[in-house]
Design an enzyme around this catalytic site. Structure first.
Site, PDB file in Angstrom:
ATOM      1  N   GLY A 166       0.891  -1.453   0.544  1.00 35.77           N
ATOM      2  CA  GLY A 166      -0.088   0.140   0.350  1.00 35.77           C
ATOM      3  C   GLY A 166       0.974   1.216  -0.014  1.00 35.77           C
ATOM      4  O   GLY A 166       1.207   1.406  -0.818  1.00 35.77           O
ATOM      5  N   CYS A 167       0.931   1.814   1.247  1.00 36.00           N
ATOM      6  CA  CYS A 167       1.646   3.314   1.327  1.00 36.00           C
ATOM      7  C   CYS A 167       3.012   2.514   0.872  1.00 36.00           C
ATOM      8  O   CYS A 167       3.769   3.835   0.541  1.00 36.00           O
ATOM      9  CB  CYS A 167       1.369   3.732   2.522  1.00 36.00           C
ATOM     10  SG  CYS A 167      -0.567   3.561   2.582  1.00 36.00           S
ATOM     11  N   VAL A 168       3.716   2.193   1.601  1.00 38.96           N
ATOM     12  CA  VAL A 168       4.906   1.986   0.611  1.00 38.96           C
ATOM     13  C   VAL A 168       5.440   2.121  -0.713  1.00 38.96           C
ATOM     14  O   VAL A 168       5.856   2.688  -1.513  1.00 38.96           O
ATOM     15  CB  VAL A 168       5.890   0.815   1.305  1.00 38.96           C
ATOM     16  CG1 VAL A 168       7.077   0.473   0.457  1.00 38.96           C
ATOM     17  CG2 VAL A 168       5.897   0.935   2.831  1.00 38.96           C
TER      18      VAL A 168
END
Length: 204
Positions: A149-151
């Site tokens: 996701g955010c990575v």
């Protein structure tokens, strides 16, 4: 999987991405809520946090630019968006909530940037790009959660802005291992160098 790797290699993916100084470190969303399996955590996130502690220490000793990100929504939910429509529990990540605070063992030091965001990427709508550019960062080492996701979103944006992303396989984690593994493969083929913490610290 072997046949798939051969396909990627035949089509020219997965070329080496050489490291280039100066280095920076971005720690994505290692906050209490993502460390807790009862909230947003689980999988291999806890060991990734533990592995990031000596990484952060080494980055500080080497004088790297260090940035952290947090997901933080307004207390009244006024910045409710598509991300929080898909994952309504994200709206519980308020500024003063324990779950939105960076884990104590990775607490930011003076001079380190903390960006607040309401979408997956640490770059979108934040001053991170300019802050790294002002410090001359060429290679951006990335740790954090969650891998898929955010990575991953931050890695794609880092590459898009001209930084050389390095994703540390033992310093990123996800609540489920299948998305983690798939995202690590994908990032290594298209967007970033992938190595362990110790490999990076020997090479940097």
């Amino acid at each position: 999987m072997h046949a798939e790797i051969q396909t990627y290699a035949r089509q020219g993916f997965g070329a080496e991405l050489p490291l280039k100084a100066p280095f920076g470190l971005l720690i994505v969303d290692f906050v209490n809520g993502f460390a807790d399996p009862a909230i947003f955590g689980g999988g291999n996130i806890a060991p990734a946090i533990a592995s990031t502690v000596p990484l952060l220490q080494a980055a500080r000793e080497r004088g790297w630019a260090v940035a952290h990100s947090r997901i933080v929504y307004a207390d009244d939910g006024a910045d409710h968006n598509i991300f929080s429509l898909k994952v309504p529990a994200m709206l519980t990540l308020k500024e003063q909530e324990h779950r939105s605070a960076i884990v104590p063992e990775l607490a930011p030091a003076a001079g380190e940037l903390v960006v607040r965001k309401t979408v997956p990427s640490a770059f979108f709508g934040t001053p991170l790009t300019q802050w790294l550019a002002q410090r001359g960062v060429q290679t951006l080492v990335i740790a954090g959660a969650v891998t898929s996701g955010c990575v991953r979103a931050s890695v794609v944006d880092a590459m898009s802005w001209g930084f050389r992303p390095v994703v540390l396989s033992d310093c990123v984690g996800d609540r489920a291992l299948a998305p983690h593994d798939a995202s690590m493969f994908d990032m290594g083929q298209k967007y970033a160098a992938v190595m362990t913490r110790d490999e990076l610290l020997r090479a940097a």
